[in-house]
Design an enzyme around this catalytic site. Sequence first.
Site, PDB file in Angstrom:
ATOM      1  N   PHE B 118      -8.297  -4.464   4.120  1.00 11.42           N
ATOM      2  CA  PHE B 118      -7.352  -5.039   3.165  1.00 11.42           C
ATOM      3  C   PHE B 118      -7.951  -6.327   2.627  1.00 11.42           C
ATOM      4  O   PHE B 118      -8.933  -6.848   3.170  1.00 11.42           O
ATOM      5  CB  PHE B 118      -6.020  -5.329   3.877  1.00 11.42           C
ATOM      6  CG  PHE B 118      -4.870  -4.487   3.391  1.00 11.42           C
ATOM      7  CD1 PHE B 118      -4.966  -3.119   3.317  1.00 11.42           C
ATOM      8  CD2 PHE B 118      -3.670  -5.087   3.008  1.00 11.42           C
ATOM      9  CE1 PHE B 118      -3.891  -2.356   2.866  1.00 11.42           C
ATOM     10  CE2 PHE B 118      -2.594  -4.337   2.555  1.00 11.42           C
ATOM     11  CZ  PHE B 118      -2.709  -2.976   2.487  1.00 11.42           C
ATOM     12  N   GLN B 239       4.233 -14.557  -5.001  1.00 11.66           N
ATOM     13  CA  GLN B 239       3.017 -13.759  -5.116  1.00 11.66           C
ATOM     14  C   GLN B 239       3.141 -12.744  -6.249  1.00 11.66           C
ATOM     15  O   GLN B 239       4.115 -11.993  -6.306  1.00 11.66           O
ATOM     16  CB  GLN B 239       2.768 -13.008  -3.810  1.00 11.66           C
ATOM     17  CG  GLN B 239       1.552 -12.105  -3.861  1.00 11.66           C
ATOM     18  CD  GLN B 239       1.091 -11.720  -2.466  1.00 11.66           C
ATOM     19  OE1 GLN B 239       1.628 -10.804  -1.864  1.00 11.66           O
ATOM     20  NE2 GLN B 239       0.127 -12.442  -1.951  1.00 11.66           N
ATOM     21  N   HIS B 241       1.524  -9.534  -7.294  1.00 13.57           N
ATOM     22  CA  HIS B 241       0.624  -8.519  -6.764  1.00 13.57           C
ATOM     23  C   HIS B 241      -0.281  -8.055  -7.891  1.00 13.57           C
ATOM     24  O   HIS B 241       0.195  -7.779  -8.989  1.00 13.57           O
ATOM     25  CB  HIS B 241       1.420  -7.341  -6.195  1.00 13.57           C
ATOM     26  CG  HIS B 241       0.607  -6.453  -5.305  1.00 13.57           C
ATOM     27  ND1 HIS B 241      -0.398  -5.650  -5.793  1.00 13.57           N
ATOM     28  CD2 HIS B 241       0.621  -6.274  -3.968  1.00 13.57           C
ATOM     29  CE1 HIS B 241      -0.950  -5.000  -4.778  1.00 13.57           C
ATOM     30  NE2 HIS B 241      -0.349  -5.365  -3.661  1.00 13.57           N
ATOM     31  N   LEU B 251       4.857  -0.718  -7.098  1.00 18.53           N
ATOM     32  CA  LEU B 251       3.666  -1.229  -6.440  1.00 18.53           C
ATOM     33  C   LEU B 251       2.609  -0.145  -6.240  1.00 18.53           C
ATOM     34  O   LEU B 251       2.912   0.978  -5.865  1.00 18.53           O
ATOM     35  CB  LEU B 251       4.078  -1.777  -5.072  1.00 18.53           C
ATOM     36  CG  LEU B 251       2.964  -2.216  -4.115  1.00 18.53           C
ATOM     37  CD1 LEU B 251       2.267  -3.453  -4.649  1.00 18.53           C
ATOM     38  CD2 LEU B 251       3.551  -2.510  -2.744  1.00 18.53           C
ATOM     39  N   GLU B 254      -2.477  -2.359  -2.111  1.00 17.77           N
ATOM     40  CA  GLU B 254      -3.813  -2.909  -1.910  1.00 17.77           C
ATOM     41  C   GLU B 254      -4.673  -1.925  -1.120  1.00 17.77           C
ATOM     42  O   GLU B 254      -5.902  -1.940  -1.196  1.00 17.77           O
ATOM     43  CB  GLU B 254      -3.673  -4.223  -1.131  1.00 17.77           C
ATOM     44  CG  GLU B 254      -4.905  -5.046  -1.023  1.00 17.77           C
ATOM     45  CD  GLU B 254      -4.551  -6.467  -0.570  1.00 17.77           C
ATOM     46  OE1 GLU B 254      -3.725  -7.111  -1.231  1.00 17.77           O
ATOM     47  OE2 GLU B 254      -5.089  -6.917   0.441  1.00 17.77           O
ATOM     48  N   ARG B 285      -5.005 -11.805  -2.861  1.00 15.08           N
ATOM     49  CA  ARG B 285      -4.190 -11.319  -3.974  1.00 15.08           C
ATOM     50  C   ARG B 285      -4.090 -12.304  -5.135  1.00 15.08           C
ATOM     51  O   ARG B 285      -4.100 -11.900  -6.303  1.00 15.08           O
ATOM     52  CB  ARG B 285      -2.790 -10.978  -3.482  1.00 15.08           C
ATOM     53  CG  ARG B 285      -2.769  -9.684  -2.721  1.00 15.08           C
ATOM     54  CD  ARG B 285      -1.381  -9.340  -2.243  1.00 15.08           C
ATOM     55  NE  ARG B 285      -1.427  -8.081  -1.514  1.00 15.08           N
ATOM     56  CZ  ARG B 285      -0.408  -7.578  -0.824  1.00 15.08           C
ATOM     57  NH1 ARG B 285       0.733  -8.233  -0.773  1.00 15.08           N
ATOM     58  NH2 ARG B 285      -0.536  -6.435  -0.195  1.00 15.08           N
ATOM     59  N   HIS B 352       5.916  -9.974  -6.722  1.00 14.26           N
ATOM     60  CA  HIS B 352       5.942  -9.068  -5.569  1.00 14.26           C
ATOM     61  C   HIS B 352       6.564  -9.676  -4.326  1.00 14.26           C
ATOM     62  O   HIS B 352       7.268  -8.995  -3.585  1.00 14.26           O
ATOM     63  CB  HIS B 352       4.501  -8.642  -5.267  1.00 14.26           C
ATOM     64  CG  HIS B 352       4.349  -7.759  -4.073  1.00 14.26           C
ATOM     65  ND1 HIS B 352       5.016  -6.559  -3.951  1.00 14.26           N
ATOM     66  CD2 HIS B 352       3.597  -7.881  -2.945  1.00 14.26           C
ATOM     67  CE1 HIS B 352       4.676  -5.988  -2.788  1.00 14.26           C
ATOM     68  NE2 HIS B 352       3.843  -6.780  -2.157  1.00 14.26           N
ATOM     69  N   ARG B 397       0.303 -15.006   0.491  1.00 12.58           N
ATOM     70  CA  ARG B 397       0.338 -14.106   1.642  1.00 12.58           C
ATOM     71  C   ARG B 397      -0.785 -13.085   1.571  1.00 12.58           C
ATOM     72  O   ARG B 397      -1.096 -12.568   0.496  1.00 12.58           O
ATOM     73  CB  ARG B 397       1.686 -13.378   1.684  1.00 12.58           C
ATOM     74  CG  ARG B 397       1.774 -12.332   2.768  1.00 12.58           C
ATOM     75  CD  ARG B 397       3.154 -11.744   2.888  1.00 12.58           C
ATOM     76  NE  ARG B 397       3.528 -10.872   1.797  1.00 12.58           N
ATOM     77  CZ  ARG B 397       3.097  -9.619   1.651  1.00 12.58           C
ATOM     78  NH1 ARG B 397       2.227  -9.097   2.494  1.00 12.58           N
ATOM     79  NH2 ARG B 397       3.515  -8.882   0.629  1.00 12.58           N
TER      80      ARG B 397
END
Lengths: 232, 586
Positions: B118, B239, B241, B251, B254, B285, B352, B397
């Site tokens: 990730f 955030q 995304h 979404l 990731e 991100r 997000h 995050r």
Amino acid sequence: MRFRIYRYDPESSAAPRMQDYELDFDAKGKKVLDALIAIKETLDESLSFRRSCREGVCGSDGVNVNGTNVLACITDLEGLKEPVTIRPLPRLGVIRDLIVDMAQFYQHYKAVKPYLINLDPEPENERLQSPEDRAELDGLWECILCGCCTTSCPSFWWNPEKFLGPAALLQGYRFIADTRDQATNERLDFLEDPYRLFRCHGIMNCVEVCPKGLNPTEAIGKIKSLLVKRAL
Amino acid sequence: MIPKRTFDAVIVGGGGAGLRAALQLSQANLKVALLSKVFPTRSHTVSAQGGITAALANVSEDNWHWHMYDTVKGSDYLGDQDAIEFMCRNALPAVYELEHMGLPFSRLENGKIYQRPFGGQSKNYGGEQAIRTCAAADRTGHALLHTLYQRNIAARTQFFEEFFALDLVRDEEGYVLGVVALEIETGEPCLFESRATLLATGGACRIFRHSTNAHINTGDGLGMVLRAGLPLEDMEFWQFHPTGIPEVGSLISEGVRGEGGILYNKDGEAFMPRYAPNAKDLASRDVVARAIAQEIRAGRGCGEHGDYVHLDIRKLGAEKIKSRLPGIRELSMQFAGVDPIDAPIPVTPTAHYMMGGIPSNMHGQVVAPVRTGPEEAVPGLYAVGECACVSVHGANRLGGNSLLDLVVFGRAAGQHMIEYLKENPIPRPMPQAEVDKPLARLARWDKPKGTETVAGLRLEMQKIMQDHCGVYRTEALLKEGLELLDKVETRLPDATLSDHSKVFNTARLEALELENLMGIARATLVSALARTESRGAHTREDHPARDDDHWLRHTLYFRENDQLDYKPVRLKPLTVETFQPKERTY
């Protein structure tokens, strides 16, 4: 676009009725849920329905559209015959408009003990499971509990209190199929019942409507063959 | 007088955090009520896709120290290092526990839990890519939420499904004594008395026009906290995304880039190496979101309006796409009209996740400058999950840390509540006037006439936030946004409902949710305007550099007069050395 939507107001003495709406709306790329929201926002605030994720994963907005149970949020408007007729999921009590009472459905789900039963001491790390054994769970664990399958099943319509219905049986088998679960016998004992399991006559409406492409009939068949195997 | 129900503990919210805490309390044989405005498995946790991060080292060498370093760096050094250490250490037992509960993790050939790479993950403190995120295909949130709900069935937690919490009840000494809630099906209010109350109400990205969030993500717990006179922390940090489906917002995990997906602009250039030479498409991100936004700004976006880029996963092949990313394939076909086996997915940065929230500590206690200290526990009040700001995510995050946050701090809060309940065995007197306050708020929506609609005002607010508080911000833009929001807010009292019925009145719920959203939008703009630096997801074009001298601190926003206060970042971990702030590159 023209819609005909089931309305029921429990606070009035009026019987349920169908109400027509005409929405000035470009349906291209839009879903049934978009239309319901647009109607609520621009035409009639009192129209009531459940919704949450709006992407087909939470299972809130199961409804019957033109005679088929679907999730409103992933059903394309384009190509639907007008007026688009939207009703609550069949056979469950209606609380208001498109909102049904899911209590019976959840009760059946809970009845199959939808949790892993394993009485061994927990290992320090994960329990091992081969990819092949894990693959046995695919097509089972993805159920979103929307109720589309169970409420499309004639056996459920006839015996809603006693027949567990495809969704609950699918979850019953999800734990039977899990190599980590130790309660197979106990689970089979519970399911070995003329109503709970054996009211399924393989009509397969559940398979046809499942918005996640799951196959409860196949899972039910596997439970039945396990019961046969156990009896021999 | 409204009906009263009494419990040891009340939990508001039935997502991963609330369910994990409830389980802890139920297993300790306490009387716990879990209130959720939707049936628990409809909570937004269900939409989490890629996984939950823990340094299990099932695929590559790993340890929690490296996870901790990545999280501190990912937070742009705004995360509290004690809490981050707590989370990363406890990630291992937390994930093993989920497995023992029955979560159907995908598996490796050797039978261990499957892990995938990730963004922002490294070996050896900034070295090569680590492989740390544990997954159940690309439906990890679904698997986690259902598993926790199922364990709560086994533990016989008492659920109040479709109950909407209106407000906290606090007495003069500041103790929280429960909540007033609305039973949605009957429309009747009810007092839930409890000696400990936990808020686990999730995020609030519905302040934006386009977001990956569910309709229900309206920050109800944050609204309750603001009305109780308590602050919100770090509300400028949202955030975006990198990969949401344009317009719709859904979404695209990731995990797609973790499995090898690459971002391309309209010229067919894989542009990420220009922005993050080492981590490339798996940079943090905020970095990837800004890169995409810059490509679009520079006219290198795809499509008729040039407002998105392409995410290409075709080289993975049909079989792996079907087995590892089945949910992504579904979403992509349903909402972008594209089968990722045959064509790239259109994606654009989309709101997000809320890094800020209700200030809390690693025991889940809500902490505020109540009397003397800056972080004094508010007695009887807890918050965990996205609604809380511990802060483990700081200014940005990392993917896979959100599900982890839910279970680690859900468990910790449950455990602390058990102790708190032992020490506070006697219910305190209930101040009736405080119980009546939310009822007046409710009654306000019964007035017959008005000139504004809830849907109209909500849309205006969402557009303001989208246009004035997005990926790139400036003082002028934020000021204008705040002025516009002021105007919308002054019109809120003129809003009315045409539907005054009681039974399952969702129009009334949306009105109450709008009140919560409006307060959160305001907190966001005020906090963003004050922070004159760029850090993590908060990018000020007029202040492009990070400014540790002035801004290595948390913002606290109070509703009264839009007052701001600050508190230092907790740089000292529990047992290891501090990770000193340094330049952040990927």
